[in-house]
Motif scaffolding. Structure first.
Motif, PDB file in Angstrom:
ATOM      1  N   PRO A   1      13.140 -11.630  -3.072  1.00 53.67           N
ATOM      2  CA  PRO A   1      11.678 -11.537  -3.012  1.00 53.67           C
ATOM      3  C   PRO A   1      11.122 -10.558  -1.997  1.00 53.67           C
ATOM      4  O   PRO A   1       9.944 -10.211  -2.055  1.00 53.67           O
ATOM      5  CB  PRO A   1      11.278 -12.960  -2.620  1.00 53.67           C
ATOM      6  CG  PRO A   1      12.395 -13.418  -1.728  1.00 53.67           C
ATOM      7  CD  PRO A   1      13.640 -12.761  -2.267  1.00 53.67           C
ATOM      8  N   ASP A   2      11.919 -10.108  -1.026  1.00 55.12           N
ATOM      9  CA  ASP A   2      11.360  -9.419   0.134  1.00 55.12           C
ATOM     10  C   ASP A   2      11.729  -7.946   0.186  1.00 55.12           C
ATOM     11  O   ASP A   2      12.772  -7.524  -0.308  1.00 55.12           O
ATOM     12  CB  ASP A   2      11.811 -10.103   1.424  1.00 55.12           C
ATOM     13  CG  ASP A   2      13.326 -10.018   1.593  1.00 55.12           C
ATOM     14  OD1 ASP A   2      14.053 -10.265   0.604  1.00 55.12           O
ATOM     15  OD2 ASP A   2      13.782  -9.691   2.699  1.00 55.12           O
ATOM     16  N   ALA A   3      10.856  -7.159   0.809  1.00 56.69           N
ATOM     17  CA  ALA A   3      11.087  -5.725   0.945  1.00 56.69           C
ATOM     18  C   ALA A   3      12.212  -5.429   1.929  1.00 56.69           C
ATOM     19  O   ALA A   3      12.963  -4.463   1.758  1.00 56.69           O
ATOM     20  CB  ALA A   3       9.801  -5.036   1.401  1.00 56.69           C
ATOM     21  N   ARG A   4      12.336  -6.238   2.969  1.00 56.92           N
ATOM     22  CA  ARG A   4      13.376  -5.989   3.969  1.00 56.92           C
ATOM     23  C   ARG A   4      14.770  -6.112   3.369  1.00 56.92           C
ATOM     24  O   ARG A   4      15.618  -5.247   3.551  1.00 56.92           O
ATOM     25  CB  ARG A   4      13.224  -6.980   5.128  1.00 56.92           C
ATOM     26  CG  ARG A   4      14.220  -6.776   6.255  1.00 56.92           C
ATOM     27  CD  ARG A   4      14.197  -7.941   7.231  1.00 56.92           C
ATOM     28  NE  ARG A   4      15.041  -7.713   8.392  1.00 56.92           N
ATOM     29  CZ  ARG A   4      15.410  -8.673   9.240  1.00 56.92           C
ATOM     30  NH1 ARG A   4      15.016  -9.925   9.038  1.00 56.92           N
ATOM     31  NH2 ARG A   4      16.192  -8.391  10.274  1.00 56.92           N
ATOM     32  N   GLY A   5      15.019  -7.211   2.638  1.00 62.90           N
ATOM     33  CA  GLY A   5      16.326  -7.401   2.036  1.00 62.90           C
ATOM     34  C   GLY A   5      16.672  -6.325   1.030  1.00 62.90           C
ATOM     35  O   GLY A   5      17.803  -5.855   0.965  1.00 62.90           O
ATOM     36  N   MET A   6      15.696  -5.914   0.213  1.00 58.81           N
ATOM     37  CA  MET A   6      15.949  -4.865  -0.765  1.00 58.81           C
ATOM     38  C   MET A   6      16.244  -3.539  -0.083  1.00 58.81           C
ATOM     39  O   MET A   6      17.144  -2.804  -0.486  1.00 58.81           O
ATOM     40  CB  MET A   6      14.757  -4.709  -1.703  1.00 58.81           C
ATOM     41  CG  MET A   6      15.006  -3.734  -2.850  1.00 58.81           C
ATOM     42  SD  MET A   6      13.618  -3.610  -4.015  1.00 58.81           S
ATOM     43  CE  MET A   6      12.521  -2.515  -3.100  1.00 58.81           C
ATOM     44  N   ALA A   7      15.488  -3.220   0.977  1.00 58.83           N
ATOM     45  CA  ALA A   7      15.697  -1.958   1.680  1.00 58.83           C
ATOM     46  C   ALA A   7      17.074  -1.889   2.328  1.00 58.83           C
ATOM     47  O   ALA A   7      17.644  -0.803   2.471  1.00 58.83           O
ATOM     48  CB  ALA A   7      14.615  -1.762   2.731  1.00 58.83           C
TER      49      ALA A   7
ATOM     50  N   ILE B   1       6.469  -4.546  -1.745  1.00 57.16           N
ATOM     51  CA  ILE B   1       5.713  -4.659  -0.507  1.00 57.16           C
ATOM     52  C   ILE B   1       5.591  -6.124  -0.123  1.00 57.16           C
ATOM     53  O   ILE B   1       5.400  -6.991  -0.984  1.00 57.16           O
ATOM     54  CB  ILE B   1       4.316  -3.996  -0.632  1.00 57.16           C
ATOM     55  CG1 ILE B   1       3.618  -3.992   0.732  1.00 57.16           C
ATOM     56  CG2 ILE B   1       3.473  -4.687  -1.689  1.00 57.16           C
ATOM     57  CD1 ILE B   1       2.392  -3.119   0.781  1.00 57.16           C
ATOM     58  N   THR B   2       5.752  -6.406   1.173  1.00 56.17           N
ATOM     59  CA  THR B   2       5.738  -7.776   1.676  1.00 56.17           C
ATOM     60  C   THR B   2       4.776  -7.871   2.845  1.00 56.17           C
ATOM     61  O   THR B   2       4.773  -7.011   3.733  1.00 56.17           O
ATOM     62  CB  THR B   2       7.145  -8.203   2.144  1.00 56.17           C
ATOM     63  OG1 THR B   2       8.056  -8.107   1.053  1.00 56.17           O
ATOM     64  CG2 THR B   2       7.131  -9.637   2.653  1.00 56.17           C
ATOM     65  N   LEU B   3       3.980  -8.919   2.847  1.00 57.15           N
ATOM     66  CA  LEU B   3       3.060  -9.200   3.943  1.00 57.15           C
ATOM     67  C   LEU B   3       3.405 -10.570   4.498  1.00 57.15           C
ATOM     68  O   LEU B   3       3.474 -11.565   3.770  1.00 57.15           O
ATOM     69  CB  LEU B   3       1.613  -9.189   3.463  1.00 57.15           C
ATOM     70  CG  LEU B   3       0.544  -9.617   4.475  1.00 57.15           C
ATOM     71  CD1 LEU B   3       0.486  -8.648   5.644  1.00 57.15           C
ATOM     72  CD2 LEU B   3      -0.820  -9.751   3.803  1.00 57.15           C
ATOM     73  N   ALA B   4       3.656 -10.642   5.796  1.00 57.62           N
ATOM     74  CA  ALA B   4       4.003 -11.906   6.450  1.00 57.62           C
ATOM     75  C   ALA B   4       3.070 -12.145   7.626  1.00 57.62           C
ATOM     76  O   ALA B   4       2.726 -11.211   8.368  1.00 57.62           O
ATOM     77  CB  ALA B   4       5.449 -11.891   6.915  1.00 57.62           C
TER      78      ALA B   4
END
Length: 334
Positions: free
Chosen positions: A43-49, A327-330
């Motif tokens: 679900p997250d941009a960090r893991g995909m990147a 894109i992820t917003l936390a």
């Protein structure tokens, strides 16, 4: 010694469960052997990147997917909320919302909702390749609860319970699934291990009916074979070769062992400056869909008096799927 025993017991349990699913059901050829493929989508941009090498580094609401033990990383805030949007080809998109709350000195609860939107598609058949005039839609979503606890200063575990639904035309699949995860901090060079066992559940049969056009005319099908779920065993390690007050460089590696495909190995790296700006890159070796280039992304932390906000972007280019943007917003509420 007690922590090491936890790690060994948990690893042996996971390996035995993985073996029990793989060998009797799939044999040597496992590709395409399960349904509900959307359960594999992070679900997250960090893991995909980082190429998917996140099981040992995740420490926010995305850990509900990667490693439920990782939600114990929100220790500095009371509530952590994450929302993510992924853009695929053909107007396909995915959306995720995760929430984590600290409920005790060492305990944490999480909640997640993930859905895929495919839009409306034209129906075609062998006899009407240009369309029948009818349309259909595909729906995928999952809802889950997470519990995690810190057992020692270096060891934590987590478990997910989730409901998954997949609808295609006039049929629907309902399933109840479980995930298990652990995280272990070695204490040397900020080295940590992560282990995750995802999507343990029973094989279930779809419900509903489908009208199929045969030579003898339209035929309704109401009985279907059972569909299995895509279980995944992930083993990851991460360490920081550089870790100062201003600069942190993290390197991560991960083995992915799915029950319905070949194993893959992922590597990722993340550079953090002043605990505010992040640069990321990664690559997954052995995936069916080849990478055109390494995945990449960036992130920015925006601290305020009462909340901290993180904005992350990830990009991935594949040979047939094309460009994928996430894109992820936390938000961390202190």
């Amino acid at each position: 010694m007690q922590t090491i025993r936890y790690v060994i017991i948990f690893s042996l349990l996971g390996c035995s469960l993985a073996q029990a699913q793989i060998l009797p059901t799939f044999g040597n050829s496992r590709t395409g052997g399960s349904g509900m493929q959307f359960l594999k989508i992070s679900p997250d941009a960090r893991g995909m990147a980082m190429g998917g090498a996140a099981v040992a580094v995740t420490n926010d609401a995305s850990a509900i997917f990667w490693n439920p033990a990782g939600i114990t990383g929100i220790d500095t805030c009371k509530i952590h909320v994450m929302a993510s949007h992924t853009r695929y080809f053909g107007d396909i998109s995915g959306n995720y919302v995760g929430l984590v709350k600290k409920v005790g000195k060492l305990s944490y609860l999480g909640f997640q909702v993930f859905s895929m939107n495919y839009g409306t598609m034209d129906e075609t058949t062998e006899f009407e390749s240009k369309g029948t005039g009818r349309t259909f839609s595909v729906s995928n979503y999952t809802i889950g609860l997470t519990y995690a606890k810190i057992l020692t200063n270096s060891f934590s575990f987590g478990v997910n319970a989730k409901y998954a639904n997949e609808g295609f035309g006039g049929t629907t699949i309902h399933n109840a699934l479980f995930d298990l995860g652990l995280k272990y901090d070695v204490g040397v060079k900020h080295t940590r291990f992560g282990i995750n066992f995802s999507n343990f559940g029973f094989n279930v049969s779809p419900t509903g009916d489908v009208s199929v056009l045969k030579f003898s005319g339209p035929t309704d099908i109401t009985s279907f074979s059972k569909v299995s779920v895509p279980g995944v065993f992930r083993l990851g390690i991460a360490f920081d070769p550089l870790h100062t007050a201003d600069h942190v460089l993290t390197v991560a590696g991960q083995l992915n062992h799915p029950t319905d495909n070949n194993e893959t190995v992922a590597f990722g790296t993340e550079y953090t400056y002043l605990n505010m700006a992040h640069l990321r890159a990664g690559y997954e070796f052995g995936s069916d869909e080849k990478y055109i280039a390494p995945s990449a992304g960036l992130g920015l932390k925006l601290p305020t008096r009462f909340v901290n906000m993180n904005i992350d972007y990830g990009f991935l280019a594949k040979s047939r799927l094309g460009n994928i943007h996430r894109i992820t917003l936390a938000i961390n509420i202190r």
